[in-house]
Motif scaffolding. Structure first.
Motif, PDB file in Angstrom:
ATOM      1  N   ASN A   1       0.816  -1.217   0.000  1.00 56.89           N
ATOM      2  CA  ASN A   1       0.000   0.000   0.000  1.00 56.89           C
ATOM      3  C   ASN A   1       0.851   1.269   0.000  1.00 56.89           C
ATOM      4  O   ASN A   1       0.398   2.314  -0.430  1.00 56.89           O
ATOM      5  N   ARG A   2       2.083   1.145   0.482  1.00 59.59           N
ATOM      6  CA  ARG A   2       2.974   2.319   0.548  1.00 59.59           C
ATOM      7  C   ARG A   2       3.930   2.377  -0.635  1.00 59.59           C
ATOM      8  O   ARG A   2       4.935   3.087  -0.596  1.00 59.59           O
ATOM      9  N   ARG A   3       3.643   1.599  -1.701  1.00 61.96           N
ATOM     10  CA  ARG A   3       4.642   1.461  -2.759  1.00 61.96           C
ATOM     11  C   ARG A   3       4.959   2.785  -3.457  1.00 61.96           C
ATOM     12  O   ARG A   3       6.106   3.023  -3.834  1.00 61.96           O
TER      13      ARG A   3
ATOM     14  N   ALA B   1       6.664   1.084 -10.927  1.00 66.65           N
ATOM     15  CA  ALA B   1       6.502  -0.232 -11.561  1.00 66.65           C
ATOM     16  C   ALA B   1       7.645  -1.156 -11.126  1.00 66.65           C
ATOM     17  O   ALA B   1       7.466  -2.357 -10.922  1.00 66.65           O
ATOM     18  N   ARG B   2       8.829  -0.574 -10.979  1.00 63.36           N
ATOM     19  CA  ARG B   2       9.972  -1.394 -10.531  1.00 63.36           C
ATOM     20  C   ARG B   2       9.838  -1.750  -9.049  1.00 63.36           C
ATOM     21  O   ARG B   2      10.205  -2.851  -8.639  1.00 63.36           O
ATOM     22  N   VAL B   3       9.310  -0.807  -8.269  1.00 63.26           N
ATOM     23  CA  VAL B   3       9.106  -1.105  -6.845  1.00 63.26           C
ATOM     24  C   VAL B   3       8.105  -2.269  -6.726  1.00 63.26           C
ATOM     25  O   VAL B   3       8.302  -3.193  -5.929  1.00 63.26           O
TER      26      VAL B   3
ATOM     27  N   ASN C   1       6.995  -7.941  -5.477  1.00 68.85           N
ATOM     28  CA  ASN C   1       6.519  -9.266  -5.878  1.00 68.85           C
ATOM     29  C   ASN C   1       7.614 -10.324  -5.812  1.00 68.85           C
ATOM     30  O   ASN C   1       7.335 -11.515  -5.911  1.00 68.85           O
ATOM     31  N   ARG C   2       8.840  -9.903  -5.686  1.00 63.75           N
ATOM     32  CA  ARG C   2       9.944 -10.871  -5.600  1.00 63.75           C
ATOM     33  C   ARG C   2      10.502 -10.999  -4.180  1.00 63.75           C
ATOM     34  O   ARG C   2      10.979 -12.058  -3.805  1.00 63.75           O
ATOM     35  N   TYR C   3      10.458  -9.885  -3.422  1.00 66.04           N
ATOM     36  CA  TYR C   3      11.098  -9.915  -2.098  1.00 66.04           C
ATOM     37  C   TYR C   3      10.108  -9.616  -0.968  1.00 66.04           C
ATOM     38  O   TYR C   3      10.471  -9.633   0.196  1.00 66.04           O
TER      39      TYR C   3
ATOM     40  N   ALA D   1      11.778  -5.970   0.310  1.00 68.11           N
ATOM     41  CA  ALA D   1      12.209  -5.183  -0.858  1.00 68.11           C
ATOM     42  C   ALA D   1      13.013  -3.956  -0.421  1.00 68.11           C
ATOM     43  O   ALA D   1      13.898  -3.492  -1.157  1.00 68.11           O
ATOM     44  N   GLY D   2      12.704  -3.465   0.792  1.00 65.50           N
ATOM     45  CA  GLY D   2      13.439  -2.307   1.305  1.00 65.50           C
ATOM     46  C   GLY D   2      14.935  -2.582   1.385  1.00 65.50           C
ATOM     47  O   GLY D   2      15.756  -1.671   1.215  1.00 65.50           O
ATOM     48  N   GLU D   3      15.321  -3.849   1.613  1.00 64.91           N
ATOM     49  CA  GLU D   3      16.758  -4.179   1.696  1.00 64.91           C
ATOM     50  C   GLU D   3      17.423  -3.986   0.330  1.00 64.91           C
ATOM     51  O   GLU D   3      18.578  -3.587   0.248  1.00 64.91           O
ATOM     52  N   VAL D   4      16.673  -4.294  -0.736  1.00 63.18           N
ATOM     53  CA  VAL D   4      17.235  -4.105  -2.083  1.00 63.18           C
ATOM     54  C   VAL D   4      17.312  -2.598  -2.385  1.00 63.18           C
ATOM     55  O   VAL D   4      18.307  -2.107  -2.946  1.00 63.18           O
ATOM     56  N   LEU D   5      16.267  -1.862  -1.971  1.00 67.48           N
ATOM     57  CA  LEU D   5      16.282  -0.403  -2.199  1.00 67.48           C
ATOM     58  C   LEU D   5      17.400   0.262  -1.393  1.00 67.48           C
ATOM     59  O   LEU D   5      18.001   1.251  -1.847  1.00 67.48           O
TER      60      LEU D   5
END
Ligand SMILES: Cc1cc2nc3c(=O)[nH]c(=O)nc-3n(C[C@H](O)[C@H](O)[C@H](O)COP(=O)(O)OP(=O)(O)OC[C@H]3O[C@@H](n4cnc5c(N)ncnc54)[C@H](O)[C@@H]3O)c2cc1C
Length: 493
Positions: free
Chosen positions: A346-348, A360-362, A367-369, A373-377
């Motif tokens: 919801n916060r994407r 779109a990349r976020v 969908n993968r992490y 996903a924050g760790e990749v960012l």
């Protein structure tokens, strides 16, 4: 096959995965089942679908996907405009679920490690340790440097899929389980090659064929044939590819050709061998055996029921132990990245604004992490150049290669290109232009010399060449011969 118990178990596991265990990785997918016969087929298929909808319900809870719906010809064509209108009289739409199996496995292993398990890859069991009749551990070989060492254990669980016969034979000639390998191949084609908002399930003579939406692609599969050749590298032959194209083209307005195929991959199903000669008719049920004290074997089953298989195998192992072990609670343990996933989703937009990475990349990263996903960012924040997409594989970012190496146990470029990402089957060039960049990103993290880095690239290119060559061969034997020779493991130099 009237295996209602098996279907129910799989549907209940699917529901758990969708709603609790891995909502970030497992998602619902709508499929159309085209109807070809008037009168009897609609009520017959409808009954089956109703059963499918209700068998998955547990304690009145939703099974995680919408219920089925009947469509007439017009509605079917609205959902799938590329379907030939003369091959069906209407359809039934139902929901199933999909997952990237390799991402799921990495996530399960990371979650187990998070709770205290020790995980090691590239270690092969070469023998079992014995004290009298008892198995008390295993002798393993590090496939990277050839060293061998022993691991002692109160109980050993052997879960080696299509290799079960070989690993059982290391300990006893009274092996209780016989496993047959059944090869299944899939084709990957670009999403724009035909128009449909839903997947398709089509009947074939022996089984069914799926056309599954997969990001910017379709996956078409699968085949089901006995495989007795190299188990580490099941090879797709030209015959397999033609079979799938021919079957799917029966229902498409514009037929697909070899030129539309971006990628091909093959896998082996570990099926418990029975009396039946046809692999399509063997049950997908799993079995747990205890052939000698200290060794439990689990085999068969389905990907969807992995958690039940693991629970049953561990229960069998702990039954033989002196200390009391609490009952399994894995039905209540979300995998890493599942907790808080919906809140982060919801916060994407805010994540995108803050990181400078397009929304779109976020979404792709979420969908993968999942909520990790924050760790990749964070990697991108520290090194903005990691926001660059990989050459020829625009869906994936440099940061994902780094993350795969530092957090997901990738040891070689092919781990990243074939499993942590799906570049090897999704990119037209099968990752050939991405591989030097991937190797450069991995090299400092794994301490590779120049020679090792070049070796990794050369090895990957040889693998792509061998796979392409094998897919031009007419049958299993020639495809296998073409694929052999490029091994998976590189010795450390
Ligand atoms: C084309 C295809 C489509 C499928 N579709 C579905 C589906 O839609 N739904 C579904 O639920 N399931 C599906 N499956 C089935 C599912 O993929 C398999 O049931 C599942 O992958 C089996 O997992 P496994 O861990 O038991 O065996 P495997 O995946 O075979 O794993 C065995 C492991 O043991 C390791 N190993 C072998 N020997 C040794 C040794 N000596 N020492 C150490 N390790 C060793 C191997 O390296 C391997 O990692 C499909 C399978 C295929 C091939």
């Amino acid at each position: 096959m009237l295996d209602f118990g098996l279907v129910q178990e799989a549907l209940q596991e699917r529901s758990l995965l969708l709603t609790r265990i891995a909502p970030h990785l497992v998602r619902p997918v709508p499929f159309l089942y085209p109807l070809t016969h008037r009168f009897w087929e609609r009520p017959y298929v409808g009954m089956g679908m109703l059963l499918y909808d209700t068998l998955g319900l547990t304690g009145g809870r939703s099974n995680g996907v919408p219920v089925h719906k009947h469509l007439f010809r017009r509605g079917t064509l609205r959902a799938a405009p590329s379907l030939r209108d003369d091959v069906m009289i209407g359809s039934v739409r139902y929901y199933d679920a999909q997952v990237d199996d390799a991402r799921m496995v990495v996530n399960v292993v990371r979650t187990a490690a998070h709770y205290g398990a020790h995980a090691a890859n590239r270690l092969a069991v070469v023998d079992f340790l014995h004290e009298g009749e008892h198995v008390v551990g295993a002798r393993v070989k590090n496939q990277e440097d050839g060293t061998e060492f022993a691991i002692r254990a109160k109980q050993v669980i052997n879960a080696t899929g299509v290799w079960t016969d070989e690993t059982q034979a290391l300990v006893t000639d009274r092996g209780q389980l016989k496993v047959r390998a059944s090869k299944g191949i899939h084709l990957v084609v670009p999403r724009d090659r035909f128009q449909s908002t839903v997947g398709l399930i089509l009947r074939t003579e022996k089984s069914v064929l799926f056309v599954i939406p997969w990001g910017r692609h379709w996956i078409i599969g699968t085949t089901d044939t006995d495989w007795r050749l190299d188990k580490a590298h099941p090879a797709a032959s030209s015959k397999d590819i033609d079979y799938l194209l021919e079957r799917v083209n029966k229902v498409l307005k514009r037929p697909l050709t070899r030129e539309d195929v971006e990628g091909v991959y093959a896998g082996l199903r570990p099926l418990l061998a029975g009396e039946n000669d046809s692999t399509a008719k063997l049950s997908r049920e799993h079995v747990v055996a205890h052939p000698v004290p200290g060794l439990v074997v689990v085999a068969g089953g389905k990907f969807t029921t992995y958690r039940v298989m693991a629970r049953d195998a561990v229960d069998e192992a702990t039954r033989a132990m002196d200390e009391r072990v609490p009952a399994s609670c894995t039905d209540r343990i979300p995998l890493l990245g599942a907790d808080g996933f919906r809140a982060v989703w919801n916060r994407r937009q805010r994540l995108a604004d803050r990181s400078g990475v397009h929304v779109a990349r976020v979404e792709h990263l979420l969908n993968r992490y999942g909520s990790l996903a924050g760790e990749v960012l964070d990697l991108i924040k520290a090194r903005p150049e990691l926001a660059e997409p990989l050459p020829g594989a625009d869906d994936y970012l440099g940061a994902e290669v780094v993350y795969a190496t530092t957090h997901e146990g990738a040891r070689h470029v092919h781990d990243v290109l074939t499993r942590r990402t799906r570049i090897a089957i999704e990119a037209w060039d099968r990752g050939v232009s991405a591989v030097p960049v991937v190797a450069d990103l991995m090299a400092p993290l794994l301490g590779w010399s120049h020679v090792q880095r070049d070796n990794e690239v050369a090895h990957y290119l040889a693998r792509v060449r061998a796979e392409r060559l094998s897919q031009q061969q007419p049958d299993d034997e020639s495809a296998d011969a073409a694929r052999m020779g490029v091994d998976d493991i590189l010795p450390v130099k």
